[in-house]
Design an enzyme around this catalytic site. Structure first.
Site, PDB file in Angstrom:
ATOM      1  N   ASP A   1      62.583 -19.746 -11.334  1.00  0.00           N
ATOM      2  CA  ASP A   1      61.723 -20.591 -10.505  1.00  0.00           C
ATOM      3  C   ASP A   1      61.764 -20.340  -8.995  1.00  0.00           C
ATOM      4  O   ASP A   1      60.740 -20.141  -8.379  1.00  0.00           O
ATOM      5  CB  ASP A   1      62.063 -22.072 -10.744  1.00  0.00           C
ATOM      6  CG  ASP A   1      62.001 -22.447 -12.215  1.00  0.00           C
ATOM      7  OD1 ASP A   1      61.831 -21.543 -13.061  1.00  0.00           O
ATOM      8  OD2 ASP A   1      62.118 -23.637 -12.529  1.00  0.00           O
TER       9      ASP A   1
ATOM     10  N   GLU B   1      74.284 -24.558 -17.282  1.00  0.00           N
ATOM     11  CA  GLU B   1      73.008 -23.862 -17.099  1.00  0.00           C
ATOM     12  C   GLU B   1      73.201 -22.603 -16.225  1.00  0.00           C
ATOM     13  O   GLU B   1      72.652 -21.559 -16.519  1.00  0.00           O
ATOM     14  CB  GLU B   1      72.023 -24.841 -16.437  1.00  0.00           C
ATOM     15  CG  GLU B   1      70.588 -24.375 -16.377  1.00  0.00           C
ATOM     16  CD  GLU B   1      69.671 -25.420 -15.729  1.00  0.00           C
ATOM     17  OE1 GLU B   1      70.173 -26.482 -15.284  1.00  0.00           O
ATOM     18  OE2 GLU B   1      68.454 -25.169 -15.661  1.00  0.00           O
TER      19      GLU B   1
HETATM   20  C1  GLC Z   1      64.210 -24.049 -15.413  1.00  0.00           C
HETATM   21  C2  GLC Z   1      64.397 -22.544 -15.563  1.00  0.00           C
HETATM   22  C3  GLC Z   1      63.464 -22.010 -16.632  1.00  0.00           C
HETATM   23  C4  GLC Z   1      63.743 -22.760 -17.922  1.00  0.00           C
HETATM   24  C5  GLC Z   1      63.668 -24.290 -17.730  1.00  0.00           C
HETATM   25  C6  GLC Z   1      64.161 -25.052 -18.926  1.00  0.00           C
HETATM   26  O1  GLC Z   1      62.933 -24.369 -15.007  1.00  0.00           O
HETATM   27  O2  GLC Z   1      64.155 -21.919 -14.347  1.00  0.00           O
HETATM   28  O3  GLC Z   1      63.630 -20.641 -16.794  1.00  0.00           O
HETATM   29  O4  GLC Z   1      62.869 -22.369 -18.897  1.00  0.00           O
HETATM   30  O5  GLC Z   1      64.459 -24.668 -16.644  1.00  0.00           O
HETATM   31  O6  GLC Z   1      65.473 -24.707 -19.231  1.00  0.00           O
END
Ligand code: GLC
Length: 428
Positions: A165, A394
């Site tokens: 992101d 994460e």
């Molecule tokens: C964040 C991450 C993305 C992922 C999402 C859900 O937005 O950047 O890659 O898919 O979280 O985990």
């Protein structure tokens, strides 16, 4: 607790009837590439669930083949996430499914190699074949609606489509968005209430306003066409490497099921042919995104620079040089999402420095394919060690000398669990 047991428990706890949430509370719906990674982990514990996970994701597929990055299955929880299902308004497009709300952008196409994996687990062939047909439609959608000129290279239209992101990669483009265009966009963020130290570990509000500005532009064309002067049109090496890898899996499966894929093969050959011309940089021996608006490469060293290794795109010599770069800085835990040498990196902030397990997993898979076993082992040990010591988080601090030895973002994060399970189960 034993790391494998812990990871299995995370996947068990994050299962919701017919799909896996990425992390409780923080991400309460079905995310596209997360689901693919979760299915890989589940294929060892509950192969049937892995198949259901893919079927549930494809229940959100649009009639034009498009596969959204979020499928909002649980209407009771709509307001618990921002931007919510109602904010996305997928129903403005006639192509969108009627039964379920979705987002209007996509994510890296991991499903081909996931499906090939599931095929190997001896699941119902008819259901695999039906998914395969839907998947071919999705890949054709990408070539029909997102291809840059006739290159076979696919453009992403939003930084969220990269899956990374707030990577430093996107800064220059996002910084060009006019402040006046974004300042009045109202935010109702939920993510910042769900994680510790959100000020330094999540994107900033001003970044979010730019993300929503792009979303508004895409919405103005009902997510069906690229809006005029759309400022974000990038060929991302991560997205395109994953596409190549998944195309190859599709071709293997298509020949088993006797499905004709000539058009896809034609485009795939163009993707391979043009990949290096647009994305490879001779000076650094690394890969970078290509901004089609400014016609330049975005030369910032990020973990995504190494993902072509996953699709076996570079020669072995180049792959070795690339991997040397990963281990060059002894102060790094591999692979920082943005290298600590890059100006503007932030050790704790999401995709601006931290280590992510899905990226390490993809590079690890690639190194095994090149038979670079020593390097693969090194990456394996570093990755397992992070999760063992810090938990199934994460993302993780990439700086070996940091005082902060703890994971960031969502705890009990599904793809971290799933891919660690895969790494342990396949370790020779
Ligand atoms: C964040 C991450 C993305 C992922 C999402 C859900 O937005 O950047 O890659 O898919 O979280 O985990």
């Amino acid at each position: 607790m034993d790391i494998l047991k812990k990871c299995i428990q995370v996947l068990e706890n994050n299962w919701r009837d017919n799909f896996t949430i990425p992390s409780d509370r923080l991400y309460p719906f079905q995310w596209n590439w997360d689901s693919g990674f979760s299915a890989i982990g589940n294929s060892y514990i509950h192969p049937e669930r892995a198949l259901i996970e893919m079927e549930t994701l494809f229940s959100g597929q649009w009639e034009n083949g498009f596969l959204p990055h979020i499928v909002f299955h649980n209407s009771a929880r709509y307001s618990s996430y921002f931007p919510s299902a109602d904010y996305w308004e997928s129903q403005i497009s006639d192509f969108a499914p009627k039964k379920v709300k979705t987002s209007g952008i996509t994510q890296p196409p991991v499903h081909g190699f996931v499906l090939e994996r599931l095929y190997g687990f001896g699941l119902d062939k008819k259901r695999i074949e039906s998914l395969l047909r839907k998947l071919i439609d999705y890949h054709l959608y990408l070539y029909h609606y997102r291809m840059y000129k006739e290159t076979g290279l696919i453009k992403i239209l939003h930084n969220w489509e990269s899956g990374m992101d707030n990577s430093l990669w996107w800064d220059a483009i996002l910084n060009k968005i006019d402040k006046n265009d974004v300042e009045n966009i109202a935010l109702n963020r939920k993510d910042i209430n769900e994680v510790a130290d959100s000020q330094s570990t999540r994107p900033k509000d001003d970044d979010y306003r730019k993300y929503l500005f792009l979303l508004k532009k895409l919405k103005s064309e009902k997510y069906e066409k690229i809006p005029e002067n759309h400022p974000f049109q990038v060929i991302c090496p991560v997205f395109n490497s994953i596409l190549v890898k998944s195309n190859e899996s599709i071709f293997k499966l298509a020949s088993i099921f006797n499905i004709e894929v000539n058009e896809l093969k034609k485009w795939h050959n163009s993707t391979i042919k043009n990949f290096d011309a647009y994305l490879f940089d001779n000076n650094t021996n690394l890969y970078f995104p290509y901004d089609t608006i400014s016609a330049t490469q975005i030369k910032v060293i990020c973990s995504g620079s190494f993902i072509p290794i996953f699709a076996n795109i570079p020669s072995k010599d180049i792959a070795i040089k690339m991997t040397d770069k990963i281990f060059e800085d002894k102060n790094n835990i591999p692979i920082p999402s943005c290298f600590l040498s890059e100006q503007g990196h932030e050790e704790k902030n999401y995709w601006r420095g931290p280590v992510w397990v899905n990226i390490n997993w993809m590079v690890y898979q690639g190194l095994l394919k090149y038979k670079l076993f020593k390097l693969a082992d090194k990456l394996y040990e570093n990755t397992i060690d992070l999760v063992q010591k810090q938990g199934v988080f994460e993302y993780f601090n990439p700086n070996k000398n940091t005082d902060e030895i703890r994971g960031y973002g969502g705890a009990n994060f599904s793809w971290t669990a799933a891919l660690i399970i895969d790494m342990i189960k396949t370790k020779k």
